[in-house]
Design a protein around this motif. Sequence first.
Motif, PDB file in Angstrom:
ATOM      1  N   ILE A  42      -2.571  -1.146   8.922  1.00  0.00           N
ATOM      2  CA  ILE A  42      -1.184  -1.577   8.705  1.00  0.00           C
ATOM      3  C   ILE A  42      -0.388  -1.460   9.998  1.00  0.00           C
ATOM      4  CG2 ILE A  42       0.982  -0.956   7.535  1.00  0.00           C
ATOM      5  CD1 ILE A  42      -0.801  -0.199   5.095  1.00  0.00           C
ATOM      6  N   THR A  43      -0.565  -0.365  10.726  1.00  0.00           N
ATOM      7  CA  THR A  43       0.138  -0.171  11.997  1.00  0.00           C
ATOM      8  C   THR A  43      -0.243  -1.249  13.001  1.00  0.00           C
ATOM      9  OG1 THR A  43       0.263   2.212  11.631  1.00  0.00           O
ATOM     10  CG2 THR A  43       0.536   1.431  13.901  1.00  0.00           C
ATOM     11  N   LYS A  44      -1.534  -1.536  13.120  1.00  0.00           N
ATOM     12  CA  LYS A  44      -1.990  -2.586  14.037  1.00  0.00           C
ATOM     13  C   LYS A  44      -1.426  -3.942  13.635  1.00  0.00           C
ATOM     14  CE  LYS A  44      -6.298  -0.418  15.444  1.00  0.00           C
ATOM     15  NZ  LYS A  44      -7.764  -0.481  15.384  1.00  0.00           N
ATOM     16  N   PHE A  45      -1.452  -4.234  12.353  1.00  0.00           N
ATOM     17  CA  PHE A  45      -0.940  -5.511  11.865  1.00  0.00           C
ATOM     18  C   PHE A  45       0.544  -5.656  12.152  1.00  0.00           C
ATOM     19  CE2 PHE A  45       0.674  -8.379   8.585  1.00  0.00           C
ATOM     20  CZ  PHE A  45      -0.177  -9.451   8.744  1.00  0.00           C
ATOM     21  N   ASN A  46       1.316  -4.628  11.879  1.00  0.00           N
ATOM     22  CA  ASN A  46       2.758  -4.671  12.112  1.00  0.00           C
ATOM     23  C   ASN A  46       3.083  -4.778  13.603  1.00  0.00           C
ATOM     24  OD1 ASN A  46       3.454  -4.598   9.422  1.00  0.00           O
ATOM     25  ND2 ASN A  46       3.550  -2.377   9.363  1.00  0.00           N
ATOM     26  N   THR A  47       2.331  -4.081  14.441  1.00  0.00           N
ATOM     27  CA  THR A  47       2.537  -4.130  15.877  1.00  0.00           C
ATOM     28  C   THR A  47       2.277  -5.533  16.415  1.00  0.00           C
ATOM     29  OG1 THR A  47       1.933  -1.813  16.096  1.00  0.00           O
ATOM     30  CG2 THR A  47       1.856  -3.146  18.101  1.00  0.00           C
ATOM     31  N   ARG A  48       1.214  -6.161  15.959  1.00  0.00           N
ATOM     32  CA  ARG A  48       0.885  -7.517  16.390  1.00  0.00           C
ATOM     33  C   ARG A  48       1.934  -8.523  15.930  1.00  0.00           C
ATOM     34  NH1 ARG A  48      -5.599  -8.149  15.561  1.00  0.00           N
ATOM     35  NH2 ARG A  48      -6.165  -6.565  17.053  1.00  0.00           N
ATOM     36  N   ASN A  49       2.432  -8.375  14.732  1.00  0.00           N
ATOM     37  CA  ASN A  49       3.408  -9.336  14.218  1.00  0.00           C
ATOM     38  C   ASN A  49       4.735  -9.257  14.944  1.00  0.00           C
ATOM     39  OD1 ASN A  49       1.853 -10.664  12.351  1.00  0.00           O
ATOM     40  ND2 ASN A  49       2.374  -9.299  10.669  1.00  0.00           N
ATOM     41  N   GLN A  50       5.097  -8.106  15.486  1.00  0.00           N
ATOM     42  CA  GLN A  50       6.358  -7.972  16.189  1.00  0.00           C
ATOM     43  C   GLN A  50       6.358  -8.698  17.516  1.00  0.00           C
ATOM     44  OE1 GLN A  50       7.183  -3.789  16.483  1.00  0.00           O
ATOM     45  NE2 GLN A  50       7.429  -3.558  14.281  1.00  0.00           N
ATOM     46  N   SER A  51       5.175  -8.990  18.056  1.00  0.00           N
ATOM     47  CA  SER A  51       5.110  -9.644  19.365  1.00  0.00           C
ATOM     48  C   SER A  51       5.140 -11.167  19.266  1.00  0.00           C
ATOM     49  CB  SER A  51       3.845  -9.185  20.101  1.00  0.00           C
ATOM     50  OG  SER A  51       2.696  -9.610  19.401  1.00  0.00           O
ATOM     51  N   TYR A  52       5.170 -11.711  18.071  1.00  0.00           N
ATOM     52  CA  TYR A  52       5.180 -13.170  17.901  1.00  0.00           C
ATOM     53  C   TYR A  52       6.549 -13.692  17.592  1.00  0.00           C
ATOM     54  CZ  TYR A  52       0.156 -12.693  17.726  1.00  0.00           C
ATOM     55  OH  TYR A  52      -1.133 -12.406  18.028  1.00  0.00           O
ATOM     56  N   PHE A  92       0.830  -1.208   0.000  1.00  0.00           N
ATOM     57  CA  PHE A  92       0.000   0.000   0.000  1.00  0.00           C
ATOM     58  C   PHE A  92       0.862   1.255   0.000  1.00  0.00           C
ATOM     59  CE2 PHE A  92      -2.507   3.296   2.192  1.00  0.00           C
ATOM     60  CZ  PHE A  92      -3.589   3.343   1.327  1.00  0.00           C
ATOM     61  N   GLU A  93       0.543   2.188  -0.913  1.00  0.00           N
ATOM     62  CA  GLU A  93       1.263   3.460  -1.006  1.00  0.00           C
ATOM     63  C   GLU A  93       0.367   4.665  -0.751  1.00  0.00           C
ATOM     64  OE1 GLU A  93       3.220   3.619  -4.770  1.00  0.00           O
ATOM     65  OE2 GLU A  93       4.579   1.984  -4.278  1.00  0.00           O
ATOM     66  N   GLY A  94      -0.937   4.454  -0.678  1.00  0.00           N
ATOM     67  CA  GLY A  94      -1.847   5.555  -0.409  1.00  0.00           C
ATOM     68  C   GLY A  94      -2.133   6.438  -1.602  1.00  0.00           C
ATOM     69  N   LYS A  95      -1.911   5.941  -2.790  1.00  0.00           N
ATOM     70  CA  LYS A  95      -2.143   6.731  -4.008  1.00  0.00           C
ATOM     71  C   LYS A  95      -3.467   6.316  -4.651  1.00  0.00           C
ATOM     72  CE  LYS A  95       2.773   7.080  -4.899  1.00  0.00           C
ATOM     73  NZ  LYS A  95       3.867   6.676  -5.773  1.00  0.00           N
ATOM     74  N   GLY A  96      -4.264   7.315  -5.045  1.00  0.00           N
ATOM     75  CA  GLY A  96      -5.491   7.049  -5.772  1.00  0.00           C
ATOM     76  C   GLY A  96      -6.698   6.740  -4.911  1.00  0.00           C
ATOM     77  N   ILE A 125      -7.283   6.124   3.086  1.00  0.00           N
ATOM     78  CA  ILE A 125      -5.839   6.126   3.346  1.00  0.00           C
ATOM     79  C   ILE A 125      -5.558   6.083   4.843  1.00  0.00           C
ATOM     80  CG2 ILE A 125      -3.725   7.517   3.164  1.00  0.00           C
ATOM     81  CD1 ILE A 125      -4.849   8.525   0.447  1.00  0.00           C
ATOM     82  N   ASP A 126      -6.232   6.941   5.600  1.00  0.00           N
ATOM     83  CA  ASP A 126      -6.028   6.979   7.054  1.00  0.00           C
ATOM     84  C   ASP A 126      -6.392   5.645   7.694  1.00  0.00           C
ATOM     85  OD1 ASP A 126      -5.248   9.613   6.752  1.00  0.00           O
ATOM     86  OD2 ASP A 126      -7.149  10.448   7.458  1.00  0.00           O
ATOM     87  N   ASN A 127      -7.516   5.059   7.271  1.00  0.00           N
ATOM     88  CA  ASN A 127      -7.956   3.777   7.805  1.00  0.00           C
ATOM     89  C   ASN A 127      -6.960   2.671   7.458  1.00  0.00           C
ATOM     90  OD1 ASN A 127      -9.920   2.090   9.154  1.00  0.00           O
ATOM     91  ND2 ASN A 127     -10.403   1.280   7.136  1.00  0.00           N
ATOM     92  N   MET A 128      -6.469   2.680   6.241  1.00  0.00           N
ATOM     93  CA  MET A 128      -5.522   1.650   5.819  1.00  0.00           C
ATOM     94  C   MET A 128      -4.220   1.746   6.614  1.00  0.00           C
ATOM     95  SD  MET A 128      -5.504  -0.872   3.833  1.00  0.00           S
ATOM     96  CE  MET A 128      -4.668  -1.863   2.627  1.00  0.00           C
ATOM     97  N   TYR A 129      -3.717   2.948   6.828  1.00  0.00           N
ATOM     98  CA  TYR A 129      -2.497   3.112   7.619  1.00  0.00           C
ATOM     99  C   TYR A 129      -2.707   2.666   9.072  1.00  0.00           C
ATOM    100  CZ  TYR A 129       0.266   5.376   3.985  1.00  0.00           C
ATOM    101  OH  TYR A 129       0.970   5.630   2.845  1.00  0.00           O
TER     102      TYR A 129
END
Length: 50
Positions: free
Chosen positions: A40-50, A23-27, A33-37
């Motif tokens: 993505i932040t929640k997903f990345n945060t969760r993956n770092q704890s595993y 995702f680049e937030g274009k178009g 865009i705000d919702n997608m970011y």
Amino acid sequence: MTEKLTLKLLEILGHHLFCLRNFEGKGYNQIFIDNMYEIITKFNTRNQSY
């Protein structure tokens, strides 16, 4: 003492993984865009704890 682990599942389809990764937030409108970011932040945060 036993610590209780509570997990919230983030339900996504296979093609959403591609979207999260590239995702680049274009178009898209700013709300999308705000919702997608946020997702993505929640997903990345969760993956770092595993």
